[in-house]
Scaffold this motif. Structure first.
Motif, PDB file in Angstrom:
ATOM      1  N   HIS A 148       0.835  -1.202   0.000  1.00 49.12           N
ATOM      2  CA  HIS A 148       0.000   0.000   0.000  1.00 49.12           C
ATOM      3  C   HIS A 148       0.875   1.259   0.000  1.00 49.12           C
ATOM      4  CE1 HIS A 148      -3.619   2.333   1.055  1.00 49.12           C
ATOM      5  NE2 HIS A 148      -2.792   3.065   1.770  1.00 49.12           N
ATOM      6  N   VAL A 149       0.584   2.182  -0.906  1.00 50.76           N
ATOM      7  CA  VAL A 149       1.349   3.429  -0.947  1.00 50.76           C
ATOM      8  C   VAL A 149       0.635   4.467  -0.090  1.00 50.76           C
ATOM      9  CG1 VAL A 149       2.117   5.333  -2.413  1.00 50.76           C
ATOM     10  CG2 VAL A 149       2.399   2.974  -3.175  1.00 50.76           C
ATOM     11  N   SER A 150       1.417   5.165   0.711  1.00 42.57           N
ATOM     12  CA  SER A 150       0.831   6.171   1.589  1.00 42.57           C
ATOM     13  C   SER A 150       1.548   7.487   1.353  1.00 42.57           C
ATOM     14  CB  SER A 150       0.964   5.682   3.037  1.00 42.57           C
ATOM     15  OG  SER A 150       1.635   6.587   3.850  1.00 42.57           O
ATOM     16  N   GLN A 151       0.860   8.575   1.639  1.00 42.43           N
ATOM     17  CA  GLN A 151       1.506   9.880   1.488  1.00 42.43           C
ATOM     18  C   GLN A 151       2.142  10.292   2.812  1.00 42.43           C
ATOM     19  OE1 GLN A 151      -1.642  12.443  -0.267  1.00 42.43           O
ATOM     20  NE2 GLN A 151      -0.299  12.461  -2.039  1.00 42.43           N
ATOM     21  N   ARG A 152       3.293  10.945   2.698  1.00 41.94           N
ATOM     22  CA  ARG A 152       3.924  11.460   3.906  1.00 41.94           C
ATOM     23  C   ARG A 152       4.644  12.757   3.596  1.00 41.94           C
ATOM     24  NH1 ARG A 152       9.529   9.154   6.225  1.00 41.94           N
ATOM     25  NH2 ARG A 152      10.906   9.717   4.504  1.00 41.94           N
ATOM     26  N   ILE A 153       4.861  13.544   4.638  1.00 45.04           N
ATOM     27  CA  ILE A 153       5.650  14.767   4.518  1.00 45.04           C
ATOM     28  C   ILE A 153       7.096  14.429   4.853  1.00 45.04           C
ATOM     29  CG2 ILE A 153       6.052  17.070   5.498  1.00 45.04           C
ATOM     30  CD1 ILE A 153       3.506  16.977   3.846  1.00 45.04           C
ATOM     31  N   GLN A 154       8.029  14.914   4.015  1.00 41.69           N
ATOM     32  CA  GLN A 154       9.433  14.734   4.352  1.00 41.69           C
ATOM     33  C   GLN A 154      10.223  15.994   4.002  1.00 41.69           C
ATOM     34  OE1 GLN A 154      10.652  11.317   1.958  1.00 41.69           O
ATOM     35  NE2 GLN A 154      11.522  12.682   0.421  1.00 41.69           N
ATOM     36  N   PHE A 155      11.472  16.045   4.481  1.00 37.51           N
ATOM     37  CA  PHE A 155      12.358  17.148   4.108  1.00 37.51           C
ATOM     38  C   PHE A 155      13.752  16.572   3.864  1.00 37.51           C
ATOM     39  CE2 PHE A 155      12.509  16.734   8.647  1.00 37.51           C
ATOM     40  CZ  PHE A 155      13.746  17.170   9.097  1.00 37.51           C
ATOM     41  N   ALA A 156      14.376  17.043   2.794  1.00 40.78           N
ATOM     42  CA  ALA A 156      15.695  16.541   2.402  1.00 40.78           C
ATOM     43  C   ALA A 156      16.807  17.490   2.834  1.00 40.78           C
ATOM     44  CB  ALA A 156      15.739  16.317   0.898  1.00 40.78           C
ATOM     45  N   ARG A 157      16.419  18.718   3.224  1.00 40.83           N
ATOM     46  CA  ARG A 157      17.404  19.678   3.752  1.00 40.83           C
ATOM     47  C   ARG A 157      16.688  20.510   4.798  1.00 40.83           C
ATOM     48  NH1 ARG A 157      16.316  24.614   0.825  1.00 40.83           N
ATOM     49  NH2 ARG A 157      14.764  24.167  -0.781  1.00 40.83           N
ATOM     50  N   THR A 158      17.460  21.122   5.696  1.00 37.72           N
ATOM     51  CA  THR A 158      16.836  21.945   6.731  1.00 37.72           C
ATOM     52  C   THR A 158      16.594  23.353   6.196  1.00 37.72           C
ATOM     53  OG1 THR A 158      19.006  22.495   7.612  1.00 37.72           O
ATOM     54  CG2 THR A 158      17.884  20.625   8.603  1.00 37.72           C
ATOM     55  N   GLY A 159      15.655  24.054   6.828  1.00 32.02           N
ATOM     56  CA  GLY A 159      15.352  25.412   6.391  1.00 32.02           C
ATOM     57  C   GLY A 159      13.946  25.820   6.760  1.00 32.02           C
ATOM     58  N   GLY A 160      13.383  26.744   5.963  1.00 32.36           N
ATOM     59  CA  GLY A 160      12.029  27.231   6.201  1.00 32.36           C
ATOM     60  C   GLY A 160      10.988  26.196   5.794  1.00 32.36           C
ATOM     61  N   SER A 161       9.717  26.574   5.900  1.00 34.92           N
ATOM     62  CA  SER A 161       8.643  25.614   5.625  1.00 34.92           C
ATOM     63  C   SER A 161       8.629  25.149   4.169  1.00 34.92           C
ATOM     64  CB  SER A 161       7.294  26.216   5.995  1.00 34.92           C
ATOM     65  OG  SER A 161       7.057  27.406   5.264  1.00 34.92           O
ATOM     66  N   GLU A 162       9.350  25.893   3.301  1.00 35.98           N
ATOM     67  CA  GLU A 162       9.383  25.491   1.885  1.00 35.98           C
ATOM     68  C   GLU A 162      10.140  24.172   1.666  1.00 35.98           C
ATOM     69  OE1 GLU A 162      13.122  27.614   2.725  1.00 35.98           O
ATOM     70  OE2 GLU A 162      11.013  28.127   3.119  1.00 35.98           O
TER      71      GLU A 162
END
Length: 330
Positions: free
Chosen positions: A5-19
């Motif tokens: 099952h594919v699920s959506q998630r939030i991730q970040f590959a670098r640190t910084g602002g909300s962008e």
């Protein structure tokens, strides 16, 4: 539900602002030994999530998921897990980063069964904050009633619960706030008094409110900007509890200042430091859930955002525009 099952998630590959936050498709890990997978119905938003995103706290590796708090239904159970089964209503506040997702796999030891009288949004909005208030008021310093305490950010998610719990214990909570609207909210939640730090001298006002006695405990989640001021609000031999860094970390402190300001005590506690065994974690949850069931604590789920709008939600929290708690809805 199939393991693919594919699920959506939030991730970040670098640190910084909300962008730096991105919504991606991910195949969730099947639970290993001692783990469960939770299908989140609601996810909690907390300041600590911003610390990880900006790099103040280091994620174990990048790209990384984000968030540690949520509530939902057990979707799969790993080997050796006997106290949970598929379909159980559960909540959690600790564990590996990655709660900002439709599905989250974590140790069963960090998950608790959710009583029927608490809905998913309430649980996701309050587990981390409620357990934080539990260890602050009941363990870091076991308040008996009659004490006078100063609590910074009294209209925020943690502060809103602290005002109610303090009142239930018979403790006089003086809350700092940044506006009249927030002062009104803190008072409605049971604060004994409020101080608008944008217009009033906090130390002078505490002295006035306490007839010069000052406070038994100061609870400070702001950090760098309020450290000295907080120390100045304490009685001799009183306790300074620094439990957050909203304005940046407290550093470069000369420990001699504790002597100069009255033989003060200081502690820097965390939830992980108190909910460090299954027994203690369950005791803390029971204490908090009982306060909700009794009606002495009401959780204000004031803000709801779809998971994809997490950047907007974090920006609102960081700019101090929010009151009460915020949840993300997968």
């Amino acid at each position: 539900m199939s393991q693919e099952h594919v699920s959506q998630r939030i991730q970040f590959a670098r640190t910084g602002g909300s962008e730096v936050l991105e919504l991606v498709d991910a195949t969730p890990a099947a639970p290993g030994a001692g783990e469960v997978r939770v299908a989140n119905k609601a996810v909690g938003l907390n300041f600590i999530d911003i610390y990880f995103r900006t790099g103040l706290y280091l994620a174990p590796s990048l790209p990384s998921g984000l968030g540690t708090e949520g509530a939902g239904v057990v979707d799969a159970v790993g080997e050796g897990v006997s106290h949970f089964k598929e379909g159980d209503r559960v909540a959690y506040a600790q564990g590996p980063l990655g709660a900002y997702a439709e599905l989250h796999t974590l140790p069963a030891s960090k998950v608790v069964k959710l009583p029927d009288f608490i809905d998913f949004e309430t649980a996701a909005a309050s587990m981390l904050k409620g357990l934080t208030v539990q260890y602050l008021l009941r363990q870091t310093c076991e308040l008996k009633g009659g004490e006078t305490i100063l609590f910074h950010a009294a209209a925020g998610g943690v502060g809103s619960i602290a005002c109610q719990w303090a009142k239930a214990l018979g403790v006089k909570l003086i809350g700092t706030v940044s506006s009249q609207a927030k002062a009104d909210l803190a008072m409605a939640n049971g604060a004994w008094a409020t101080i608008n730090y944008t217009e009033e001298d906090v130390v002078a006002r505490v002295r006035e409110l306490t007839n010069g006695e000052m406070c038994d405990v100061v609870y400070d989640s702001v950090g760098k900007d309020t450290w000295e001021m907080s120390l100045d609000c304490l009685k001799p031999r009183a306790l300074m509890v620094s439990f957050g860094n909203a304005s940046g970390p407290v550093d470069g402190v000369n420990i001699g200042i504790l002597n100069q300001k009255g033989s003060l005590f200081v502690t820097r506690p965390s939830l992980n430091g108190y909910a460090d065994t299954r027994e203690r974690f369950e005791m803390m949850c029971e204490d908090f859930f009982a306060m909700i069931e009794s009606g002495k604590i009401h959780i204000d789920v004031a803000n709801r955002y779809p998971l994809k709008d997490v950047g907007k939600a974090q920006d609102a929290l960081q700019s101090r525009k929010t009151t009460g708690s915020t949840v993300l809805l997968p």
